[in-house]
Design an enzyme around this catalytic site. Sequence first.
Site, PDB file in Angstrom:
ATOM      1  N   CYS A  94       0.726  -1.295   0.124  1.00  0.00           N
ATOM      2  CA  CYS A  94      -0.053  -0.182   0.044  1.00  0.00           C
ATOM      3  C   CYS A  94       0.917   1.359   0.139  1.00  0.00           C
ATOM      4  CB  CYS A  94      -0.891   0.059   1.379  1.00  0.00           C
ATOM      5  SG  CYS A  94      -2.005   1.347   1.175  1.00  0.00           S
ATOM      6  N   LEU A  95       1.181   1.808  -1.200  1.00  0.00           N
ATOM      7  CA  LEU A  95       2.163   2.844  -1.224  1.00  0.00           C
ATOM      8  C   LEU A  95       1.531   4.021  -2.348  1.00  0.00           C
ATOM      9  CD1 LEU A  95       4.781   3.900  -0.568  1.00  0.00           C
ATOM     10  CD2 LEU A  95       5.851   2.673  -2.323  1.00  0.00           C
TER      11      LEU A  95
END
Lengths: 134, 456
Positions: A94-95
């Site tokens: 999750c970036l």
Amino acid sequence: MASPSPSERRLQKELSSLMKDPPPGVSVDANAVYQHLNLWNVHMKGADGTLYQGEDFQLQFRFSSKYPFDSPEVTFVGDNIPIHPHVYSNGHICLSILTDDWSPALSVQSVCLSIISMLSSCKEKASTLSIEKH
Amino acid sequence: MADIFNFIFGVVRNIFRMFSSSRNPLNNSLNIFIKCNTGNTLTVGLDPKWDIKDVKNIIAPKLGANPDEVKIIFAGKELDDSIIIEDCDLGEQSTLHAVKLKDLSIRATKQKKCSLLRETVEDEDEITLLQEKNNRDKSHFYVYCSVCAAMKIGKLRIRCSKCKSGAFTVDTDPKSWNDVLKPNKISGHCEQNDCPDGVFGWAQFYFRCAEHICQGENDIAVPLYLLKNNLRKIPCLACTEIKDIVFVFTCREAHVTCLECFRVYAVLRLRERQFVLDDSFGYTISCPVGCENSLIDECHHFKLLTKEQYEMYQKFATEEYILKAGGVLCPQPGCGEGIIVDLKCDKIVCVNGCGYVFCRKCLQGYHIGECNSVDNNISIDNIQHVTDPAKALQARWDEATNVAIRVTTKPCPKCRTATERSGGCMHMICTRCSFHWCWVCQIEWSRDCMGTHWFG
């Protein structure tokens, strides 16, 4: 043979620059990449002095023909997936720069650096399970 | 045998000669129109090696003046006697302007060094004349020429903003694209006898295609001012190669792509319907990095795409405009006509298109009362004459497509646009209305979706 597309030319250049000047602890399996230019396996070592010191990780980069106008799909693969609040147990990361904040001015190198810094800044190993309980 | 060889050799040589002479017409005489401020236009064949003094000697008798009393004006500049014609960047059938001076004293004050107007206009920073000379062959404007139907090298030309006469001299050179594109930025002096502006007027800039013979006054081209010669050797943002011509976006960072990557980028965003409909600039895109103030404001830049892609651009732009204005698109396959009707009206007739009458809400054939469910397969039972149901099922035009669409897509919960999920996670962002929704639940995307089935 048809001349390489802009996307292929860009990947070629990124590959040679990553091999010449990799971020600390990062290396790329160049032979495998020459086989499939749109699928890269990148080795990443947990940085010294962080929670992940001594661990080895594998990142997979998958590039569509829209690269660099669309982000690469980047996931952790292999036996050792880092335990981190922003990494799912299946390896998904999750970036924001991998989705909404992607820009063609970014590169494999800058994505690797962001992931290293994401891991390095972690204070406590916790999985994403905490989100699922909400 | 030798004859045949000689013959072939001769033919090849002739073709080559024709080719080289058509490439370089300056070797011979140049046909030029000379427009006088008295209203006459003369056609003269000039030797490119001549200087302006020679031209004046020819023209003066026709104006009833001495050569000293004649001014030759081209592209906003008075040409000095010593200038050689072939240095003027005159194309075949260009127009020079000849003016008989009313008062010789004006002339002395106006005499200035004459730099020809061929340099690239650079925003903010001027490129020095020295650099210009070194890059003489490379410094160009780029235009979209509708006669050639392609991007071409362009020539900047100047006329009086009032009377449109080319017999106009500018007081200063334009320094930036702003000076060229915006009206009333550069002042000057119109030499046309009957012009109301005369002594003080504003220059109007326009462009001609440099690659075909001028077809008259109205043969002008649209400047593609975001294209520049890559004199600074900036690598393309996307492919990182250094190309001769680049596309420079208007953002503060002035991001650069090569033309090939610009085309790839624009077509990608077009196909994904990611262009935005801007109130002042129309249907357009920003710089690939997504910077502020980087929307492309001259839609002719999209002429760099192929004809089919440009037509797609026009079609999508029209559709988006109609939808934004509260209109609807005719749902009949192959029609898609845009219709703007009163918002309260639900019964819509495709008047200028196929004539289909449909309901605004469900986009099915018009009906009285509430809309039925979306699935309105025509029931075969209702047909009176005898048909084989199996054959009738197979014989439906485009049915396979309809089925495929129904099976592989889900409608956006907000705007109903049929959406296909080709991979990635379950978090869908509608390409038309930007609604965030969940492929599994078919409702707005939530933290629950993220926790339980983000990746399936």
